[in-house]
Scaffold this motif. Structure first.
Motif, short mmCIF file in Angstrom:
data_model
loop_
_atom_site.label_atom_id
_atom_site.label_comp_id
_atom_site.label_asym_id
_atom_site.label_seq_id
_atom_site.Cartn_x
_atom_site.Cartn_y
_atom_site.Cartn_z
N GLU A 164 -52.53 -32.30 0.87
CA GLU A 164 -51.48 -32.96 0.13
C GLU A 164 -51.68 -34.46 0.25
N ALA A 165 -51.52 -35.15 -0.86
CA ALA A 165 -51.61 -36.61 -0.87
C ALA A 165 -50.27 -37.17 -1.28
N SER A 166 -49.88 -38.27 -0.67
CA SER A 166 -48.63 -38.90 -1.08
C SER A 166 -48.75 -40.41 -1.00
N ALA A 173 -51.02 -35.04 -19.14
CA ALA A 173 -51.97 -34.81 -18.05
C ALA A 173 -51.78 -35.90 -17.01
N LEU A 174 -52.17 -35.60 -15.80
CA LEU A 174 -52.23 -36.58 -14.72
C LEU A 174 -53.61 -36.47 -14.08
N GLY A 175 -54.25 -37.60 -13.86
CA GLY A 175 -55.58 -37.58 -13.26
C GLY A 175 -56.57 -36.77 -14.06
N GLY A 176 -56.36 -36.70 -15.37
CA GLY A 176 -57.26 -35.93 -16.22
C GLY A 176 -57.01 -34.44 -16.22
N VAL A 177 -55.99 -33.98 -15.51
CA VAL A 177 -55.68 -32.56 -15.45
C VAL A 177 -54.45 -32.29 -16.31
N TRP A 237 -48.91 -35.12 -4.38
CA TRP A 237 -49.80 -34.22 -5.12
C TRP A 237 -50.20 -33.13 -4.14
N SER A 238 -49.81 -31.90 -4.41
CA SER A 238 -50.01 -30.81 -3.45
C SER A 238 -50.95 -29.74 -3.99
N ARG A 243 -57.81 -35.07 -1.55
CA ARG A 243 -56.63 -35.79 -1.07
C ARG A 243 -56.82 -37.29 -1.21
N GLU A 244 -57.95 -37.79 -0.82
CA GLU A 244 -58.21 -39.23 -0.92
C GLU A 244 -58.25 -39.70 -2.38
N ARG A 245 -58.89 -38.92 -3.25
CA ARG A 245 -58.95 -39.28 -4.67
C ARG A 245 -57.56 -39.28 -5.30
N LYS A 246 -56.80 -38.25 -5.00
CA LYS A 246 -55.46 -38.14 -5.59
C LYS A 246 -54.51 -39.20 -5.04
N ARG A 247 -54.66 -39.57 -3.78
CA ARG A 247 -53.83 -40.65 -3.23
C ARG A 247 -54.08 -41.95 -4.00
N ALA A 248 -55.33 -42.22 -4.30
CA ALA A 248 -55.65 -43.42 -5.08
C ALA A 248 -55.01 -43.35 -6.47
N GLU A 249 -55.03 -42.18 -7.09
CA GLU A 249 -54.40 -42.01 -8.40
C GLU A 249 -52.89 -42.20 -8.31
N LEU A 250 -52.28 -41.68 -7.25
CA LEU A 250 -50.83 -41.85 -7.08
C LEU A 250 -50.48 -43.33 -6.90
#
Length: 179
Positions: free
Chosen positions: A81-83, A108-112, A156-157, A165-172
């Protein structure tokens, strides 16, 4: 002994240094306890703190990391999980409204792509916006109050790895910068 990154915060909030928590868990047979059992051990000594349930969870997770059962950001089920959070300063409605202004119209978020339409819920203490994405991950935006100020936390869970997790944290963080 491995000290968690949040040992200082745990000590300040609970009034017990990390070494004391390790001793309390070990005295209770912590290495043999599951997550729920560890939370119960921590909760016995947290009646004096603000938000004792949250701190019991935090201390139990730190002990699981200490034992090597979890890595940073890893959930009990093995997913990650990223926050990221940002103080908004307005009301709960203003904070979640600022989030809506960022994501309204997105599919979409982060291309998803979104798997379903986002949903929202509200209580006296929270405003939440949630969406499930096509890859099975989920994004939650939660507005809550800390010291009388609205804070927006994005989570993002159901991520598959620490790298995710690291990629999604940057996107958040990039999304929060748009507030």
């Amino acid at each position: 002994m491995t000290e968690p990154a949040n040992a200082g915060a745990i000590a300040r909030a609970t009034g017990r240094a990390w070494e004391g928590w390790v001793a309390a868990f070990e005295d209770a047979g912590g290495a043999e306890l599951d997550h729920r059992g560890l939370v119960a051990v921590a909760a016995r000594d947290l009646g004096h703190v603000d938000n004792p349930d949250w701190w019991a969870q935090t201390v139990a997770v730190a002990y699981e990391q200490h034992l090597g059962r979890r890595t940073l950001g890893q959930r009990q089920d093995g997913s990650y999980e990223a926050s990221a959070s940002r103080t908004h300063g307005g009301t709960l409605d203003e904070a979640i409204g600022a989030w809506r202004a960022v994501v309204d119209g997105l599919t979409a978020l982060g291309g998803v792509p979104f798997a379903d339409a986002p949903t929202e819920t509200a209580t006296d203490g929270y405003r939440r916006w949630r969406v499930t994405l096509a890859d099975g991950t989920r994004v939650l935006a939660q507005a809550s109050l800390r010291s009388g100020r609205a804070v927006l936390t994005l989570t993002w869970s159901r991520l598959a790895s620490d790298e995710d997790r690291e990629r999604k944290r940057a996107e958040l963080r990039a999304l929060l910068a748009r507030l």
